[in-house]
Scaffold this active site. Structure first.
Site, PDB file in Angstrom:
ATOM      1  N   LYS A 106      -2.179 -68.060   4.803  1.00  7.32           N
ATOM      2  CA  LYS A 106      -3.447 -67.480   4.344  1.00  7.32           C
ATOM      3  C   LYS A 106      -3.904 -68.293   3.141  1.00  7.32           C
ATOM      4  O   LYS A 106      -3.252 -68.281   2.091  1.00  7.32           O
ATOM      5  CB  LYS A 106      -3.279 -65.998   3.990  1.00  7.32           C
ATOM      6  CG  LYS A 106      -4.589 -65.347   3.539  1.00  7.32           C
ATOM      7  CD  LYS A 106      -4.514 -63.822   3.489  1.00  7.32           C
ATOM      8  CE  LYS A 106      -5.799 -63.246   2.930  1.00  7.32           C
ATOM      9  NZ  LYS A 106      -5.883 -61.789   3.035  1.00  7.32           N
ATOM     10  N   GLU A 131       0.811 -66.805   1.417  1.00  7.34           N
ATOM     11  CA  GLU A 131      -0.517 -66.864   0.796  1.00  7.34           C
ATOM     12  C   GLU A 131      -0.479 -67.475  -0.606  1.00  7.34           C
ATOM     13  O   GLU A 131      -0.388 -66.756  -1.598  1.00  7.34           O
ATOM     14  CB  GLU A 131      -1.155 -65.464   0.720  1.00  7.34           C
ATOM     15  CG  GLU A 131      -2.574 -65.511   0.154  1.00  7.34           C
ATOM     16  CD  GLU A 131      -3.228 -64.146  -0.003  1.00  7.34           C
ATOM     17  OE1 GLU A 131      -4.438 -64.110  -0.271  1.00  7.34           O
ATOM     18  OE2 GLU A 131      -2.539 -63.114   0.138  1.00  7.34           O
TER      19      GLU A 131
END
Length: 297
Positions: A215, A178
């Protein structure tokens, strides 16, 4: 790799989204305050963490929180170590709700340098990953932040993420990488172009069969990450809400058909501790439905 086949299939092609239930120590008071639990309502960290655990348990046990619309959930470390109705949380998620469990493993961010915030060192990472495996986790999540289009900074963030991802893969887990791009960045679109190139380069260097998830912030250019979603080493590309309202986040997500949601604040928007179970389930159900519809659009 010996991934659980049913979980792998659900994360790769299941219809729905990933719930982010992983607010940590720093963001817990804010999450509780939005839920109607103020700092004066609890005394010290233990009571604060109990209050947030009660909120998460209420979400997980709600009528609509099942694999019909929620395919995965990201947990905070304390939640992994806790129980709901006497059952370990990850076990309850998968066995009772059909939801695949992930563990947030990052320990916060370094100060901003080169326009980015790197991950702080994760002490005893091997021990943490071993506990995640023992507790039945399918994967992990680790978040860094990009504030501006700085090539050196973004390259460093992505390199650090993939170095950690390799350790996670070696433990038999699937990492959610992420590198969030700050939605208020004045150079957001440029930063995303640099990020795309760095992600592509690092993904191409992964061994065959080593699976990761990404993400990412909803991109300024719709469909920017479509190619990454088709990469052989990418199980799924998920989107973070990043401070957008539920409505904004869902609208942007609908323009990125190869991304599904992994929202935190947008999932719990409008929920309140004083609601009856019926009111709570209805409000959460509406949020889940909105996010689900945008994820399958």
């Amino acid at each position: 790799m010996g991934y659980d086949k049913a979980q792998l299939e659900q994360m790769g092609s299941g219809k729905g989204f990933i719930a982010a239930l992983d607010q940590s120590g720093g963001s817990t008071p804010k999450a509780l305050s939005l839920y109607g639990v103020e700092p004066g309502d609890y005394n010290g960290d233990e009571e604060m963490f109990k209050a947030v655990h009660d909120m998460r348990a209420r979400i997980i046990l709600a009528d609509d929180f099942t694999s019909e619309k929620v395919i995965g959930a990201i947990l905070f470390e304390r939640t992994m170590d806790d129980t709901i109705n006497g059952k370990p949380v990850a076990q309850l998620l998968w066995e009772d709700r059909g939801v695949v469990p992930f563990l947030k493993i990052d320990k916060g961010l370094e100060e901003t340098s080169n326009g980015v915030q790197m991950l702080k060192p994760i002490m005893e990472i091997d021990d943490l990953l071993a506990r995640a495996v023992k507790n039945g986790m399918f994967g992990t999540k680790e978040r860094s932040v990009i504030h501006e289009a700085n090539e050196n900074g973004i390259a460093a963030v992505v390199a650090q993420q993939f170095e950690l991802a390799r350790q996670v893969c070696a433990a038999g887990l699937v990492p959610i990488i992420e590198p969030e791009v700050n939605i208020h960045s004045e150079s957001k679109a440029e930063a995303e172009d640099i990020l795309l190139a760095e992600l592509q380069k690092n993904l191409d260097a992964l061994p065959e069969g080593e699976m990761v998830m990404l993400k990412l912030t909803l991109p300024s250019k719709a469909g920017l990450y479509d190619g990454l979603a088709d990469h052989d080493n990418v199980l799924r590309v998920v989107a973070l809400s990043g401070g957008y309202s539920t409505a904004e986040a869902c609208e942007l997500l609908g323009k990125n058909p190869k991304m599904i949601a992994s929202f935190s604040r947008a999932l719990t928007e409008g929920l309140n501790v004083k609601m009856t179970d019926q009111e709570f389930n209805d409000a959460l159900g509406q949020n889940i439905n909105k996010i689900y519809q945008a994820s399958v659009a």
